[in-house]
Design a protein around this motif. Structure first.
Motif, short mmCIF file in Angstrom:
data_model
loop_
_atom_site.label_atom_id
_atom_site.label_comp_id
_atom_site.label_asym_id
_atom_site.label_seq_id
_atom_site.Cartn_x
_atom_site.Cartn_y
_atom_site.Cartn_z
N LEU A 95 -6.54 0.30 -8.34
CA LEU A 95 -4.96 -0.20 -7.76
C LEU A 95 -4.66 1.02 -7.34
O LEU A 95 -4.40 1.59 -8.61
CB LEU A 95 -4.28 -1.13 -8.67
CG LEU A 95 -4.18 -2.76 -8.70
CD1 LEU A 95 -3.16 -3.62 -9.48
CD2 LEU A 95 -4.06 -3.14 -7.15
N GLU A 96 -3.92 1.51 -5.89
CA GLU A 96 -3.87 2.65 -5.66
C GLU A 96 -2.08 2.83 -5.83
O GLU A 96 -1.56 1.85 -5.65
CB GLU A 96 -3.63 3.54 -4.46
CG GLU A 96 -5.43 3.45 -4.01
CD GLU A 96 -5.78 4.76 -4.57
OE1 GLU A 96 -5.16 5.96 -4.12
OE2 GLU A 96 -6.50 4.71 -5.06
N GLU A 97 -1.45 3.97 -6.47
CA GLU A 97 -0.19 4.02 -7.37
C GLU A 97 0.00 4.88 -5.87
O GLU A 97 0.01 6.60 -6.17
CB GLU A 97 0.18 4.82 -8.71
CG GLU A 97 1.14 4.69 -9.14
CD GLU A 97 1.34 3.61 -8.72
OE1 GLU A 97 0.88 2.24 -9.78
OE2 GLU A 97 3.09 2.88 -9.57
N VAL A 98 1.41 4.23 -5.38
CA VAL A 98 2.11 4.63 -4.29
C VAL A 98 2.78 5.92 -5.07
O VAL A 98 3.00 5.58 -6.02
CB VAL A 98 2.72 3.60 -3.12
CG1 VAL A 98 1.45 2.87 -2.89
CG2 VAL A 98 3.27 3.19 -3.76
N LEU A 99 3.36 6.35 -3.91
CA LEU A 99 4.84 7.22 -4.47
C LEU A 99 6.50 6.51 -4.70
O LEU A 99 6.44 5.63 -4.18
CB LEU A 99 4.95 8.42 -3.25
CG LEU A 99 3.88 9.76 -3.12
CD1 LEU A 99 4.24 9.22 -1.68
CD2 LEU A 99 3.88 10.49 -3.58
N ILE A 100 6.83 7.44 -5.72
CA ILE A 100 7.71 6.45 -5.68
C ILE A 100 8.96 5.72 -4.74
O ILE A 100 9.46 5.73 -4.22
CB ILE A 100 9.31 6.80 -6.86
CG1 ILE A 100 9.42 8.40 -6.68
CG2 ILE A 100 8.40 7.20 -8.62
CD1 ILE A 100 10.18 9.33 -7.60
N PHE A 101 8.19 7.08 -3.49
CA PHE A 101 9.57 6.82 -2.48
C PHE A 101 8.44 5.80 -1.64
O PHE A 101 9.53 5.86 -0.70
CB PHE A 101 9.86 8.05 -1.55
CG PHE A 101 10.18 9.48 -3.08
CD1 PHE A 101 11.25 9.57 -2.61
CD2 PHE A 101 9.37 9.80 -3.60
CE1 PHE A 101 11.64 10.52 -3.49
CE2 PHE A 101 9.55 10.93 -3.74
CZ PHE A 101 10.76 11.51 -4.13
N GLU A 102 7.67 5.38 -1.85
CA GLU A 102 7.23 3.87 -1.23
C GLU A 102 7.68 2.83 -2.33
O GLU A 102 6.70 1.90 -1.32
CB GLU A 102 5.74 4.27 -0.76
CG GLU A 102 5.24 5.51 0.10
CD GLU A 102 3.96 6.19 0.00
OE1 GLU A 102 4.06 6.71 0.45
OE2 GLU A 102 3.72 5.84 -1.17
N LYS A 103 8.19 2.84 -2.70
CA LYS A 103 8.10 1.48 -3.60
C LYS A 103 10.30 1.15 -4.50
O LYS A 103 9.91 0.21 -4.87
CB LYS A 103 7.16 1.80 -5.27
CG LYS A 103 7.01 2.04 -6.42
CD LYS A 103 5.98 2.61 -6.94
CE LYS A 103 5.69 1.30 -7.80
NZ LYS A 103 4.64 1.09 -8.95
N GLY A 104 10.33 2.71 -4.74
CA GLY A 104 11.99 2.40 -5.21
C GLY A 104 12.64 2.02 -4.48
O GLY A 104 12.16 1.91 -3.48
N GLY A 105 13.65 3.07 -4.60
CA GLY A 105 15.31 2.34 -3.72
C GLY A 105 16.66 3.21 -4.30
O GLY A 105 16.47 3.24 -5.58
N VAL A 106 16.94 3.57 -3.48
CA VAL A 106 18.37 4.39 -4.22
C VAL A 106 19.02 3.67 -4.90
O VAL A 106 20.32 3.75 -5.42
CB VAL A 106 19.00 5.07 -2.53
CG1 VAL A 106 18.06 6.71 -2.04
CG2 VAL A 106 19.28 3.73 -1.18
N ASP A 107 18.91 2.20 -4.32
CA ASP A 107 20.43 1.41 -5.29
C ASP A 107 19.37 0.65 -6.58
O ASP A 107 20.06 -0.07 -7.60
CB ASP A 107 20.20 0.10 -4.23
CG ASP A 107 19.49 -0.73 -4.31
OD1 ASP A 107 18.19 0.08 -3.88
OD2 ASP A 107 19.79 -2.00 -3.28
#
Lengths: 484, 452, 484, 452
Positions: free
Chosen positions: C1-13
């Motif tokens: 499994l590739e680990e994507v960037l936090i900007f591709e999985k997280g959210g500002v909320d």
């Protein structure tokens, strides 16, 4: 690089510790000095850290990815809990210190006990059992003690077919005869069959609720009432408490005893197989028979009830189950988790766990047989069968195929009531994104099983090991290392 | 809610996908009257990490920490120095957050460690084999008694007076329900009387004789005559070790003929922790392996012929055998076993032997200093790192006064054997490598005043 | 499994913290409230732990295996050091607390300073520099201040060709003109050329000893004497102190200033690129010019010399280099390491490091060109060239080939004086067994390079990534994430 | 020697393989007179792990720990609560024991983290890009000044009076050698006088203007006029942020036109640690990227087209450019950057904004309580979580008396600005989420007595 055994790289003269030197003195061992080589191999600290770090990399844990092992509730283990358990005020105190010097520890046990009683609406809790199965034993012994106290020599414990193996094993260990209760088509206890079997020889019914098919027993209260009417007790296996914590209280359902796996619902780490911790909440009828030690508060002071004061303070206690007071290190972690969530958060835990499970159930049921899906929503786990797989393809193949996709497999072949059972439990700490990814992988592997993809039979292909020969291991057990 | 990844939008989307309107629709199986409409009353809501820390610091600060002053408690739990690397390794997520190794292909880390652990325990105990750990020493002791019953098909068990009273208590509780018959003794100063009792009691009805080594008052005794007598009568000799460090200095129970050796592994790698979690050790002769309780890890090969490890002989266990299982156990003490194994690897034989002699030397030194005091008599003559001390007054009160002065001085026999007036003045004193000369000097001087 | 960037999985909320709620109040931000979205993506704690755990698994560290990166001294990082640095008495104190409330911290700095001075036989040490290169700057500034104090406006700093790039960069930063000193055929400084160049315009000579070819400069004392006679100072780059610690004291060789990389010789962790710590020992001639803050003991009390008392206590100090008192967290670790080893253990450290390096040198020289092997033993690292590789095969290929064998590569193409240099530094914390395994792998890969094995040109094949395009990265730098 | 794997036999075998008789034969290049024949005199030999621990506990216990009572120090280092998971993750061996990611194929963990870190810093600062971290805020500040000089080819730098005096001190030390000319100011209550000075001083010879935001006395000021004036004059505006949590509440420097923004990142994830290691933050407009100091991580692809990360633009750096490098730096603060990035990820925008408002609210609340005391005046009118307080007597003595009563009350201006009598009665008080209402009440009540 393969990591060999310490016995293949270390040496009896190698060590990773320094110790102050021992002055000359006359030993007082009475001639029992150990003379032969023991054969304990040591490594320098540098090598030791590397050895275990490398070994760890052969393991899969929740920290690495989704771990949908049904009935095991592999939720996130907060690191705050680890930190709290390591405060010297908890980690570096001796169980037999004067009780005046461990008031904070006793208070902590009392606080956790308070939460467990309120969350279950039960009037008592035995804190000392060391794991879930140990808690079961505690509950069954309390039941037996209660029956003995009223001179009632019942001999049978009823257990549903779908029960964890620990249930019948526990009942047998406590000297009971075990009889199965059948399930109905919707995966629940057959209430009529149960009622029919109840009688003066039945000591207890052991029920898992939510059950191991991931379903709530809607007739739980009816069952309890019937059991009580028959003079028996209801033991509830609390392994699946995670599905209802904060929303439903077992005490409201007529339960007499239920163990709570702190390492499941309350997030203490599983650690590759333990340590666990299995406090048991008890009804008013069973409370007097709870094992000691237990913590009591009188005035502002906490004290332990144990051998010296049991006669005065717990005359009916069935006795001691463990050397000391239970799994303190797990109590700190569980209380840290519980306080972090609070009553509102724990309710959310149950809701999210159930939501995640139903989401998986509904996202898979078009490709995979879900035997109980038609009867409504599941609780914290979704169950599937191997129906529809190509000839020769098994649940085991799907499990091993999931390993190649980067996942720990679900629970396989349990409960026995479902053919080729696959029990998937997502818990509440999985994100929608991670679950969506898992669903895609699961669907892919299931499709291969339905298509009869031969390469699936030899999965895993990308794990530290290919399939291991368990039969050979059992036929000629090699349990310790021996020089070739 | 910091541990929960789903937010409102996620929940909405998932409910839509499932095809229900609200979360309540997923709880329809729960009878209305058992459903709570909101958070349980009388309980607090969630709090911040910082607030949790404050609460725990508050509680922790009410305890007197062993490491803060002179400390001499033992009686089944010993304070040894655990290297920092042990705790570092057991916190690796791959060990900490793994489950029982049911899928061996991705659990070789845990499994190889258990195999190494079993080997270490077997060698330390002098037994052929060992299992993957038990809850603790006291439950391991009862499981051994139970196992002996399965092997001998007898019900009579003789417990040495030197067996830890809590272990006796656990066994008594269990025996009440299993109908085993326990013959229980009381400790004596040098164990001679008890040994005589054991030798004279063992007969063809005896399932097992259980002795502790070193025993509750610290005695180390030669068990060879007893093991011979057991063998003659078809009874099993079960030896209980609550201080495994001792086995770096004294002859192993296996070497003296024990059939089953169980123990508390807390001393190595685990720490005090107010009594738990600890790690039960369990070894036996290989002919009894299929009657052993608990998990076992065994060596095998994978489909490519590579060496690997699996849980094995699970046909003994509850998840296969259900009510016919050898025990109801389905948890070992994996993480504590890991800590034990790491610490043992760091020590190695050289380190363990050195550590053991250091413990012994310090104990001998303190025993001599205490014995020299008026009003104080050291009762135990042959010991490892723990011995019984008789004072000229009840020991429990003295220990309380010592605690007032910042000294945790030992364990009173009154607490262990309530109601036994003859033991009231006696306390158990344990000395490990963690005690400094200053600790001992301070202890001796304060005690001197208290018994004056 | 590739680990994507936090900007591709997280959210500002999304968030992994809980905080107490903020009561109503009137802000006092003067109208500067931040209104626009910042764009910081959050994750729950469960996801955060998993994200970073997965990322960590893409890394190689000493804990995983042999890390023979020459000149970087990748030795075992004892966990005791980590534990000591985290004691609240060191980790949770503020740099500006009243000095009476941080006496233990000041004493610790003083104790470490004492060890460093005695190990080097130098009369002073500046503790505040934050890394090796920062220490170099400290040393050069002290030299410049000393020269200025005597009104001597020298302009040139001499640096050997084989020096770390930091040496010329530091000298240039301090305003000096940098000139190279050539090396002789045996890999050492050409002493005659150096002597010839010395003159009234030379401020200092910067020498690395043991040097970057892994050799001790046998004429160090001769060089120092000549430099001093010419009125200049000797700066010694202490990056390779590990080879001689406890056996040789730089002060005995005429060194005026030397930085000590606590993260090299004294085992503080490299942490993927820092933090470092670079205390600088100084000769009597340079001591008065040392930067503040520094710790002094008067009577039983420790105090800091800083702005308020520098005029009185350190009138010639060249000033302040960092905001506070240096890398306290590294001081605790280094002192823990030093005390653990003691004078006897540190001597053993140097001996084992040198032994391991020579063992590798002699085990490889039959298959690999070792340009300086004929001139005798090496110190802590062994150097090889690419001579004899098949056409088109490079040092880079060998490095990447080692990755496939499970090793971190050695240092490549440094020092520049050796063609296709391969600098192998085993350190003292590698076992003979691990080194033997490495030698076998190294020999295998070197043989492939000599045989022209084409697959080596595309190594690594078994790493988290294949070769990465560094040119493309530099041509069009993408330094921050932007939505596609 | 617990960290050393070689034993006597290994050493012997290796010496044989090498072909020498003794270890001394490997040190033949060292002149005889410089060789020590044994361990260095006057130093102790090795000691056990336990003995080291005792020593460190002894030293640690002589310090007054911030978390043990009311605590209000700031002035460039702030006490915030760091979640336990941060420290857990940075201790993963794969992060802790890795070197600079020179071999990117096996360092993607560090590299991806740095790429995320750079993005977080750039967004927080409102700059286009950011680097992979610097030693600390003060050195980052000087590097920014130096970078401005490379860009503008000018030597005159104007430092705001609100810039941390230690940062000024570092810059002054460096400027002495680089011959940069610094125009240094003094702090004023609300920054108006200083701002007027900056606006009137900036001209066509100015390389850069350096302001701190919030400044040393806590002022938050609008920088838009100043950035416009800098732009007009071809000078760069450098903004220094010593409390990054503030940027969760106030407009970013980038948004107000800063060319370079540097900062101290200690507040997020790192902890106090008596001043180090900390983590320097460095962001700027993208047009200046090739003049940036320090390491940079960039995105690229591997031979199979997969996204990956590498250190990039290293042609600026010392190991390639040697004496022509943009700076001599060859270390960042990788592990602290990791801690920062993890903590920032845990916070997320929502958490950071919440945290910032909580800090601000608590600071406002304490400021009002202090201002209400006789003999106490809060000078700063617009602030985030720190403000200047003027007492009716020298603040340093008061702070010592507070410390005697278990309260760490703030930082005296006398220590920061020695010899400036006008500032002697002033102290800086910082308030974060770690201060409880009880802490503040206690502080106010004790201070009340001290100024009475």
């Amino acid at each position: 690089l393969e990591e060999v055994l310490i016995f293949e790289k270390g040496g009896v003269d190698r060590s990773g510790v320094d110790l102050e030197s021992v002055p000359e003195f006359t030993s007082r061992l009475g001639g029992l000095e150990r003379t032969e080589e023991i054969g304990l191999f040591g490594l320098s600290e540098a090598e030791t850290v590397r050895h275990y770090t490398r070994l760890s990399r052969q393991n899969y844990g929740i920290d690495l990815g989704f771990f949908p092992l049904g009935s095991c509730t592999m939720k996130h283990n907060p690191r705050l809990n680890e930190k709290m358990a390591r405060l010297p005020g908890f980690a570096d105190i001796h169980p037999l210190q004067p009780q005046s010097t461990v008031q904070g520890a006793l208070e902590l046990i009392d606080q956790l006990a308070g939460w467990l009683m309120k969350l279950t609406n039960m009037p008592a809790v035995a804190m000392s059992p060391k794991a879930g199965a140990h808690g079961e034993l505690c509950g069954i012994l309390a039941i037996r003690a209660a029956l003995e106290a009223r001179g009632d020599a019942r001999e049978v414990v009823l257990v549903p077919e779908s029960a964890h193996g620990t249930n019948p094993a526990t009942a047998a260990f406590a000297g009971y005869k075990v009889e199965n209760i059948p399930a109905n088509a919707s995966g629940r206890v057959d209430v009529d069959a149960l009622k029919a079997r109840l009688g003066p020889d039945v000591a207890a019914v052991m029920i898992t609720n939510p059950n191991t098919c991931g379903l709530f027993e809607p007739d739980m209260k009816v069952i309890s009432d019937a059991v009580h009417t028959a003079g028996a007790f209801v033991y509830c296996d609390g392994a699946n408490f995670n599905a209802i914590v904060g929303r439903v209280r077992p005490g409201d359902l007529g339960v007499d005893a239920m163990h709570i796996n702190l390492h499941k619902t309350f997030s203490t780490p599983h650690g590759g197989g333990g340590p666990g911790s299995g406090p048991v909440v008890l009804s008013a009828a069973l409370a007097p028979f709870a094992p000691f030690p237990m913590v009591r508060k009188v005035g502002g002071e906490y004290h332990l009830v144990e051998e010296e004061n049991a006669d005065a303070e717990a005359a009916n206690s069935f006795g001691r189950m463990v050397a000391f007071h239970g799994q303190m290190g797990m109590f700190t972690r569980a209380l840290s988790y519980i306080m972090s969530h609070g009553a509102d958060g724990l309710r959310q835990v149950a809701e999210d766990a159930v939501l995640n499970a139903n989401y998986i159930l509904r996202s898979m049921e078009d490709v995979l047989d879900a035997p109980f899906a038609a009867s409504g929503p599941c609780m914290h786990e979704a169950i599937f069968s191997d129906k529809g797989f190509a000839d020769g393809m098994t649940t085991l193949d799907v499990a091993k195929g999931l390993i190649d996709e980067g996942y720990h497999p679900m629970t396989m072949y349990f409960p026995l009531v479902v053919h080729g059972a696959m029990l998937v439990e997502p818990t509440e700490t999985e994100s929608k994104r991670d679950i969506d990814q898992f669903i895609a992988a699961f669907r892919y592997v299931v499709q291969r099983a339905k298509d009869g993809d031969a390469s699936l039979s030899t999965a895993p292909h990308h794990a530290p090991r290919r399939r291991l020969d368990e039969t050979a291991a059992a036929r000629n057990p090699q349990l310790v290392w021996a020089k070739e | 809610m910091r541990y929960l990844p789903l937010n409102h939008d996620d929940r909405r989307a998932m409910l839509n996908e499932i095809g229900v309107n609200s979360i309540d629709d997923l709880f329809i199986d729960v009878p209305k009257e058992a459903q709570l409409s909101g958070a349980i009353e009388g309980l607090n809501d969630h709090i911040s990490e910082m607030a949790v820390e404050r609460h725990f610091h508050g509680l922790a600060n009410k305890n007197m920490v062993a490491g803060q002053g002179p400390f001499f408690l033992g009686a089944g739990a010993y304070r040894h120095h655990v290297p920092a690397s042990v705790d570092h390794i057991i916190q690796r997520g791959e060990f900490l957050t793994a489950y029982t190794p049911y899928q061996p292909e991705i659990a070789q880390g845990t499994l190889q460690m258990l195999f190494e652990f079993q080997t270490q325990v077997a060698r330390l105990f002098g037994t052929d084999v060992a299992n993957a750990s038990m809850y603790d020493g006291s439950t391991a002791c009862w499981e051994a008694i139970s196992m002996a019953g399965r092997i001998t098909k007898r019900k009579n068990v003789i417990l040495s007076g030197g067996l830890h009273p809590h272990y006796v208590s656990v066994a008594s509780t269990m025996a009440r329900f299993t109908k085993d018959i326990l013959d229980i003794g009381m400790p004596d100063e040098n164990g001679d009387a008890d040994m005589a009792r054991l030798l004279s009691s063992v007969n063809k009805e005896t399932s097992a004789v259980v002795v502790q080594y070193p025993d509750i008052v610290g005695n180390v005794q030669d068990l060879r005559a007893l093991s011979a007598s057991c063998a003659e009568n078809g009874a099993l000799l079960i030896v209980v070790v609550t201080e495994p460090v001792a086995l770096g200095a004294v002859t192993s129970p296996g070497e003296m003929g024990a059939d089953i050796v169980v123990g508390e592994g807390q001393s190595i790698g685990v720490g005090l922790q107010f009594g738990g979690p600890y790690v039960g050790l369990f070894g036996c002769k290989s002919k009894y392996v299929r009657q052993m309780p608990g998990r076992l890890c065994g060596e095998t090969v994978d489909a490519e012929g590579k060496r690997g490890f699996v849980l094995t002989l699970s046909t003994r266990e509850q998840h296969i055998r259900r009510d016919k299982a050898t025990s109801n156990i389905c948890t070992n003490s994996g993480l504590c076993a890991l800590a034990f194994s790491i610490h043992m690897t760091l020590l190695g034989e050289k380190g363990l032997r050195h550590l053991a002699m250091l413990n012994h030397q310090k104990a001998v030194s303190l025993a001599d200093k205490l014995h020299a005091l008026d009003g104080v008599e050291v009762l135990t003559k042959q010991f490892f790192n723990e011995f019984a001390v008789k004072l000229n007054k009840p020991s429990r009160a003295v220990l309380h006064e010592l605690a007032e002065q910042g000294i945790l001085g030992g364990v009173s026999m009154e607490r262990l054997y309530p109601g036994k007036d003859a033991l009231e003045n006696i306390m158990l004193v344990a000395v490990t490598e963690t005690s400094t000369d200053e600790d001992m000097t301070r202890f001796v001087s304060v005690l001197k005043e208290l018994v004056a």
